[in-house]
Write a protein that holds these residues in place. Structure first.
Motif, short mmCIF file in Angstrom:
data_model
loop_
_atom_site.label_atom_id
_atom_site.label_comp_id
_atom_site.label_asym_id
_atom_site.label_seq_id
_atom_site.Cartn_x
_atom_site.Cartn_y
_atom_site.Cartn_z
N LYS A 1 0.84 -1.20 0.00
CA LYS A 1 0.00 0.00 0.00
C LYS A 1 0.87 1.24 0.00
O LYS A 1 1.71 1.42 0.88
CB LYS A 1 -0.92 0.01 1.22
CG LYS A 1 -1.81 1.25 1.30
CD LYS A 1 -2.76 1.19 2.50
CE LYS A 1 -3.63 2.43 2.59
NZ LYS A 1 -4.59 2.36 3.73
N LEU A 2 0.66 2.09 -1.01
CA LEU A 2 1.35 3.37 -1.11
C LEU A 2 0.44 4.47 -0.59
O LEU A 2 -0.71 4.58 -1.02
CB LEU A 2 1.72 3.67 -2.56
CG LEU A 2 2.38 5.04 -2.81
CD1 LEU A 2 3.79 5.07 -2.27
CD2 LEU A 2 2.37 5.38 -4.31
N PHE A 3 0.96 5.26 0.34
CA PHE A 3 0.25 6.46 0.80
C PHE A 3 1.08 7.67 0.41
O PHE A 3 2.27 7.73 0.72
CB PHE A 3 0.04 6.44 2.32
CG PHE A 3 -0.84 7.57 2.80
CD1 PHE A 3 -2.18 7.35 3.05
CD2 PHE A 3 -0.32 8.84 2.99
CE1 PHE A 3 -3.00 8.39 3.48
CE2 PHE A 3 -1.12 9.89 3.41
CZ PHE A 3 -2.48 9.66 3.65
N SER B 1 1.76 6.23 -8.90
CA SER B 1 0.57 5.53 -8.40
C SER B 1 -0.09 4.72 -9.49
O SER B 1 -0.53 3.57 -9.25
CB SER B 1 -0.42 6.53 -7.80
OG SER B 1 0.15 7.19 -6.69
N LEU C 1 -3.99 6.02 6.57
CA LEU C 1 -2.59 5.64 6.77
C LEU C 1 -2.44 4.20 7.25
O LEU C 1 -1.41 3.56 7.03
CB LEU C 1 -1.94 6.56 7.81
CG LEU C 1 -1.07 7.72 7.33
CD1 LEU C 1 -0.59 8.52 8.52
CD2 LEU C 1 0.10 7.25 6.49
N THR D 1 -0.24 1.17 5.68
CA THR D 1 0.70 1.67 4.67
C THR D 1 2.03 0.94 4.76
O THR D 1 2.63 0.82 5.82
CB THR D 1 0.93 3.19 4.87
OG1 THR D 1 -0.28 3.88 4.60
CG2 THR D 1 2.03 3.70 3.96
N THR D 2 2.48 0.46 3.59
CA THR D 2 3.80 -0.17 3.52
C THR D 2 4.85 0.78 2.94
O THR D 2 6.04 0.67 3.25
CB THR D 2 3.76 -1.45 2.67
OG1 THR D 2 3.27 -1.12 1.34
CG2 THR D 2 2.83 -2.49 3.30
N HIS D 3 4.40 1.70 2.08
CA HIS D 3 5.32 2.62 1.42
C HIS D 3 4.73 4.04 1.49
O HIS D 3 3.57 4.24 1.12
CB HIS D 3 5.53 2.21 -0.04
CG HIS D 3 6.23 0.89 -0.18
ND1 HIS D 3 5.60 -0.31 0.11
CD2 HIS D 3 7.49 0.59 -0.56
CE1 HIS D 3 6.47 -1.30 -0.09
NE2 HIS D 3 7.61 -0.77 -0.48
N LEU D 4 5.55 4.97 1.95
CA LEU D 4 5.09 6.34 2.19
C LEU D 4 5.86 7.30 1.30
O LEU D 4 7.10 7.31 1.31
CB LEU D 4 5.32 6.71 3.66
CG LEU D 4 4.86 8.08 4.12
CD1 LEU D 4 3.33 8.18 4.09
CD2 LEU D 4 5.38 8.37 5.53
N LEU E 1 5.17 -0.25 7.92
CA LEU E 1 5.95 0.62 7.04
C LEU E 1 7.30 0.01 6.68
O LEU E 1 8.06 -0.41 7.55
CB LEU E 1 6.15 1.98 7.71
CG LEU E 1 6.63 3.12 6.82
CD1 LEU E 1 5.68 3.37 5.66
CD2 LEU E 1 6.81 4.40 7.64
#
Length: 288
Positions: free
Chosen positions: A3-5, A17, A63, A66-69, A95
Protein backbone atom coordinates in the motif's frame (compact mmCIF):
# COMPACT_ATOMS: atom_id res chain seq x y z
CA UNK A 1 -0.71 -6.45 -0.03
CA UNK A 2 1.51 -3.42 -0.68
CA UNK A 3 0.00 0.00 0.00
CA UNK A 4 1.35 3.37 -1.11
CA UNK A 5 0.25 6.46 0.80
CA UNK A 6 1.13 9.84 -0.71
CA UNK A 7 1.07 13.06 1.24
CA UNK A 8 0.35 15.34 -1.71
CA UNK A 9 -0.70 13.08 -4.58
CA UNK A 10 0.30 15.45 -7.36
CA UNK A 11 1.68 15.15 -10.88
CA UNK A 12 4.74 13.02 -10.07
CA UNK A 13 3.01 10.88 -7.46
CA UNK A 14 0.15 10.21 -9.89
CA UNK A 15 2.55 8.73 -12.45
CA UNK A 16 4.00 6.39 -9.83
CA UNK A 17 0.57 5.53 -8.40
CA UNK A 18 -0.83 4.56 -11.78
CA UNK A 19 2.08 2.21 -12.34
CA UNK A 20 1.79 0.56 -8.93
CA UNK A 21 -2.00 0.31 -9.18
CA UNK A 22 -1.59 -1.76 -12.34
CA UNK A 23 0.64 -4.09 -10.32
CA UNK A 24 -2.08 -4.62 -7.72
CA UNK A 25 -1.05 -2.08 -5.09
CA UNK A 26 -3.50 -0.18 -2.93
CA UNK A 27 -3.14 3.58 -3.34
CA UNK A 28 -4.17 6.23 -0.81
CA UNK A 29 -3.24 9.78 -0.02
CA UNK A 30 -4.06 13.43 0.38
CA UNK A 31 -4.77 16.26 -2.04
CA UNK A 32 -5.74 19.90 -1.61
CA UNK A 33 -9.18 19.91 -3.22
CA UNK A 34 -12.26 17.74 -2.96
CA UNK A 35 -12.62 17.93 -6.75
CA UNK A 36 -9.25 16.24 -7.25
CA UNK A 37 -9.99 13.76 -4.47
CA UNK A 38 -13.15 12.73 -6.32
CA UNK A 39 -11.28 12.28 -9.59
CA UNK A 40 -8.70 10.04 -7.95
CA UNK A 41 -11.36 8.05 -6.12
CA UNK A 42 -12.70 7.29 -9.57
CA UNK A 43 -9.38 5.54 -10.27
CA UNK A 44 -9.85 3.35 -7.21
CA UNK A 45 -7.67 5.36 -4.83
CA UNK A 46 -8.61 6.15 -1.24
CA UNK A 47 -8.31 9.93 -0.95
CA UNK A 48 -8.91 12.71 1.57
CA UNK A 49 -8.21 16.43 1.48
CA UNK A 50 -5.31 17.68 3.60
CA UNK A 51 -6.72 20.03 6.21
CA UNK A 52 -3.91 20.23 8.75
CA UNK A 53 -4.39 19.16 12.36
CA UNK A 54 -8.17 19.52 12.10
CA UNK A 55 -8.37 16.71 9.56
CA UNK A 56 -5.91 14.40 11.30
CA UNK A 57 -8.36 11.63 12.17
CA UNK A 58 -9.50 10.99 8.60
CA UNK A 59 -5.91 10.88 7.35
CA UNK A 60 -4.91 8.40 10.05
CA UNK A 61 -7.70 6.05 8.96
CA UNK A 62 -6.17 5.88 5.48
CA UNK A 63 -2.59 5.64 6.77
CA UNK A 64 -3.39 2.34 8.45
CA UNK A 65 -1.66 -0.55 6.70
CA UNK A 66 0.70 1.67 4.67
CA UNK A 67 3.80 -0.17 3.52
CA UNK A 68 5.32 2.62 1.42
CA UNK A 69 5.09 6.34 2.19
CA UNK A 70 5.76 9.08 -0.37
CA UNK A 71 6.07 12.74 0.66
CA UNK A 72 5.32 15.38 -1.94
CA UNK A 73 3.99 18.41 -0.04
CA UNK A 74 6.27 21.47 -0.35
CA UNK A 75 7.40 22.65 3.08
CA UNK A 76 6.16 26.01 4.34
CA UNK A 77 7.41 26.93 7.81
CA UNK A 78 8.25 23.27 8.27
CA UNK A 79 7.02 20.07 6.70
CA UNK A 80 3.29 19.74 7.51
CA UNK A 81 3.12 15.97 7.17
CA UNK A 82 6.09 15.51 9.48
CA UNK A 83 4.90 18.04 12.03
CA UNK A 84 1.40 16.57 12.29
CA UNK A 85 1.95 12.86 11.72
CA UNK A 86 5.55 12.03 12.81
CA UNK A 87 4.52 9.99 15.86
CA UNK A 88 1.90 8.01 13.99
CA UNK A 89 4.24 7.35 11.06
CA UNK A 90 6.90 6.16 13.49
CA UNK A 91 4.39 3.76 15.03
CA UNK A 92 3.34 2.18 11.72
CA UNK A 93 4.41 -1.46 12.05
CA UNK A 94 3.62 -2.10 8.39
CA UNK A 95 5.95 0.62 7.04
CA UNK A 96 8.83 -0.63 4.85
CA UNK A 97 9.94 2.39 2.79
CA UNK A 98 9.81 6.20 2.85
CA UNK A 99 10.48 8.47 -0.14
CA UNK A 100 10.75 12.25 -0.13
CA UNK A 101 10.33 14.21 -3.38
CA UNK A 102 12.66 17.19 -3.17
CA UNK A 103 14.19 19.48 -5.80
CA UNK A 104 17.56 20.17 -7.39
CA UNK A 105 17.00 23.74 -6.19
CA UNK A 106 18.69 22.71 -2.95
CA UNK A 107 22.07 22.96 -4.70
CA UNK A 108 21.73 26.68 -5.32
CA UNK A 109 23.80 28.44 -7.98
CA UNK A 110 26.94 26.76 -9.35
CA UNK A 111 27.46 29.08 -12.35
CA UNK A 112 26.76 26.24 -14.77
CA UNK A 113 29.09 23.69 -13.16
CA UNK A 114 28.15 20.03 -12.76
CA UNK A 115 26.66 18.89 -9.45
CA UNK A 116 26.03 15.38 -8.18
CA UNK A 117 24.70 13.93 -4.94
CA UNK A 118 28.03 14.47 -3.18
CA UNK A 119 27.78 18.23 -3.80
CA UNK A 120 26.96 20.06 -0.59
CA UNK A 121 23.65 21.92 -0.89
CA UNK A 122 23.95 25.69 -0.68
CA UNK A 123 20.36 26.89 -1.07
CA UNK A 124 19.89 30.61 -1.55
CA UNK A 125 16.11 30.85 -1.73
CA UNK A 126 13.89 30.37 1.30
CA UNK A 127 11.90 27.64 -0.45
CA UNK A 128 15.11 25.71 -1.15
CA UNK A 129 16.37 26.15 2.39
CA UNK A 130 13.08 24.69 3.62
CA UNK A 131 13.60 21.70 1.33
CA UNK A 132 17.06 21.01 2.78
CA UNK A 133 15.60 21.09 6.29
CA UNK A 134 12.75 18.78 5.30
CA UNK A 135 15.13 16.32 3.62
CA UNK A 136 17.23 16.12 6.78
CA UNK A 137 14.18 15.73 9.01
CA UNK A 138 12.73 12.84 7.02
CA UNK A 139 16.11 11.10 6.77
CA UNK A 140 16.52 11.46 10.53
CA UNK A 141 13.06 9.99 11.16
CA UNK A 142 13.81 7.05 8.91
CA UNK A 143 17.06 6.41 10.76
CA UNK A 144 15.31 6.66 14.10
CA UNK A 145 12.50 4.21 13.28
CA UNK A 146 14.59 1.85 11.16
CA UNK A 147 12.71 2.37 7.88
CA UNK A 148 14.81 2.94 4.73
CA UNK A 149 14.30 6.54 3.66
CA UNK A 150 15.32 7.99 0.30
CA UNK A 151 15.40 11.55 -1.08
CA UNK A 152 14.72 12.27 -4.74
CA UNK A 153 15.98 15.63 -5.98
CA UNK A 154 13.86 16.34 -9.02
CA UNK A 155 14.85 18.53 -11.95
CA UNK A 156 12.23 20.52 -13.89
CA UNK A 157 9.27 18.19 -14.35
CA UNK A 158 7.36 17.88 -17.61
CA UNK A 159 4.95 15.38 -19.11
CA UNK A 160 1.49 14.98 -20.63
CA UNK A 161 -0.41 18.25 -20.42
CA UNK A 162 2.51 20.04 -18.82
CA UNK A 163 5.29 20.77 -21.30
CA UNK A 164 6.64 23.13 -23.94
CA UNK A 165 4.37 21.39 -26.45
CA UNK A 166 1.24 22.66 -24.70
CA UNK A 167 2.72 26.13 -24.23
CA UNK A 168 3.51 26.44 -27.93
CA UNK A 169 0.06 25.13 -28.85
CA UNK A 170 -1.82 27.56 -26.62
CA UNK A 171 0.37 30.54 -27.48
CA UNK A 172 1.86 31.08 -24.00
CA UNK A 173 5.40 29.93 -24.84
CA UNK A 174 8.20 32.46 -24.43
CA UNK A 175 11.67 31.97 -25.92
CA UNK A 176 13.67 33.78 -23.25
CA UNK A 177 17.40 34.00 -23.81
CA UNK A 178 19.93 34.44 -21.04
CA UNK A 179 23.47 33.63 -22.26
CA UNK A 180 24.89 30.56 -20.54
CA UNK A 181 21.60 29.62 -18.90
CA UNK A 182 20.73 25.93 -18.84
CA UNK A 183 18.14 23.92 -16.95
CA UNK A 184 17.96 20.22 -16.21
CA UNK A 185 14.59 18.53 -16.62
CA UNK A 186 12.94 15.13 -16.24
CA UNK A 187 9.90 13.44 -17.77
CA UNK A 188 7.31 12.48 -15.17
CA UNK A 189 7.33 8.83 -16.27
CA UNK A 190 11.08 8.66 -15.67
CA UNK A 191 10.48 9.97 -12.15
CA UNK A 192 8.10 7.05 -11.62
CA UNK A 193 10.75 4.65 -12.94
CA UNK A 194 13.39 5.96 -10.53
CA UNK A 195 11.13 5.87 -7.48
CA UNK A 196 9.86 2.39 -8.35
CA UNK A 197 13.48 1.19 -8.70
CA UNK A 198 14.22 2.57 -5.23
CA UNK A 199 11.21 0.70 -3.83
CA UNK A 200 12.73 -2.48 -5.23
CA UNK A 201 16.18 -1.59 -3.88
CA UNK A 202 15.83 0.61 -0.78
CA UNK A 203 18.84 2.13 0.95
CA UNK A 204 18.64 4.18 4.12
CA UNK A 205 19.81 7.73 3.56
CA UNK A 206 20.08 7.44 -0.21
CA UNK A 207 19.87 10.67 -2.19
CA UNK A 208 19.20 10.57 -5.93
CA UNK A 209 19.38 13.29 -8.55
CA UNK A 210 16.46 12.67 -10.90
CA UNK A 211 17.25 14.43 -14.15
CA UNK A 212 17.75 13.52 -17.79
CA UNK A 213 21.09 13.37 -19.58
CA UNK A 214 21.15 16.79 -21.20
CA UNK A 215 20.83 20.12 -19.39
CA UNK A 216 19.76 22.58 -22.09
CA UNK A 217 18.97 26.26 -22.70
CA UNK A 218 15.24 26.89 -22.21
CA UNK A 219 14.86 28.62 -25.58
CA UNK A 220 16.04 25.45 -27.32
CA UNK A 221 13.20 23.45 -25.79
CA UNK A 222 10.60 25.94 -27.02
CA UNK A 223 12.13 26.01 -30.49
CA UNK A 224 12.15 22.21 -30.72
CA UNK A 225 8.53 21.94 -29.57
CA UNK A 226 7.53 24.45 -32.25
CA UNK A 227 9.47 22.47 -34.86
CA UNK A 228 7.67 19.27 -33.89
CA UNK A 229 4.31 21.00 -34.20
CA UNK A 230 5.17 22.71 -37.47
CA UNK A 231 4.57 26.09 -35.84
CA UNK A 232 6.76 29.18 -36.12
CA UNK A 233 8.51 29.55 -32.75
CA UNK A 234 7.95 32.70 -30.73
CA UNK A 235 10.64 35.36 -31.13
CA UNK A 236 13.65 35.33 -28.87
CA UNK A 237 13.39 37.80 -25.99
CA UNK A 238 16.43 38.89 -23.95
CA UNK A 239 16.06 37.92 -20.30
CA UNK A 240 16.37 41.53 -19.18
CA UNK A 241 13.36 42.52 -21.31
CA UNK A 242 11.16 39.50 -20.63
CA UNK A 243 7.77 39.90 -18.97
CA UNK A 244 7.98 37.24 -16.25
CA UNK A 245 6.53 36.61 -12.82
CA UNK A 246 8.90 37.02 -9.87
CA UNK A 247 8.79 33.24 -9.35
CA UNK A 248 9.69 32.49 -12.98
CA UNK A 249 12.45 35.09 -12.96
CA UNK A 250 13.93 33.60 -9.78
CA UNK A 251 14.67 30.31 -11.54
CA UNK A 252 17.04 32.13 -13.90
CA UNK A 253 19.20 33.29 -10.99
CA UNK A 254 20.77 29.81 -10.69
CA UNK A 255 22.74 27.71 -13.17
CA UNK A 256 23.89 24.14 -12.67
CA UNK A 257 24.20 20.92 -14.65
CA UNK A 258 22.67 18.02 -12.79
CA UNK A 259 24.61 14.76 -12.96
CA UNK A 260 22.38 11.67 -12.88
CA UNK A 261 24.96 8.86 -12.78
CA UNK A 262 23.76 7.42 -9.45
CA UNK A 263 20.27 6.43 -10.63
CA UNK A 264 21.97 4.44 -13.38
CA UNK A 265 24.80 2.83 -11.43
CA UNK A 266 22.91 2.10 -8.22
CA UNK A 267 19.28 1.68 -9.29
CA UNK A 268 20.07 0.40 -12.81
CA UNK A 269 17.60 2.84 -14.33
CA UNK A 270 17.38 3.30 -18.08
CA UNK A 271 15.61 6.55 -18.87
CA UNK A 272 12.79 6.30 -21.39
CA UNK A 273 13.37 9.98 -22.25
CA UNK A 274 17.13 10.65 -21.90
CA UNK A 275 16.82 14.13 -23.45
CA UNK A 276 14.07 16.66 -24.01
CA UNK A 277 13.89 15.58 -27.66
CA UNK A 278 12.56 12.09 -26.93
CA UNK A 279 10.32 13.50 -24.23
CA UNK A 280 8.74 16.19 -26.38
CA UNK A 281 8.30 13.85 -29.35
CA UNK A 282 6.23 11.56 -27.12
CA UNK A 283 3.92 14.45 -26.22
CA UNK A 284 3.10 15.69 -29.72
CA UNK A 285 -0.43 14.64 -30.72
CA UNK A 286 -0.71 12.40 -33.81
CA UNK A 287 -1.09 14.30 -37.06
CA UNK A 288 -4.18 13.63 -39.19
Amino acid sequence: MSKLFCFGLGFSAEALSARLKREGWEIAGTVRSEEKAERLRGLGYEMVTFEGPEGKAKVLRLLEGTTHLLLSIPPRDGDPALEIFADEIGALKSLQWIGYLSTVGVYGDHEGAAVDETTTPKPEKDRSKARVEAEAAWLALGEEIGVPTQVFRLAGIYGPGRSAVQKVQDGTAKRIVKPGQVFSRIHVEDIATVVAASIDKPRQGAIYNVADDEPAPPQDIIAYAAELLGIEPPPEVPFEEADMSPMARSFYSERRRIVNDRIKSELKVTLAYPTYREGLRSLVPPQD
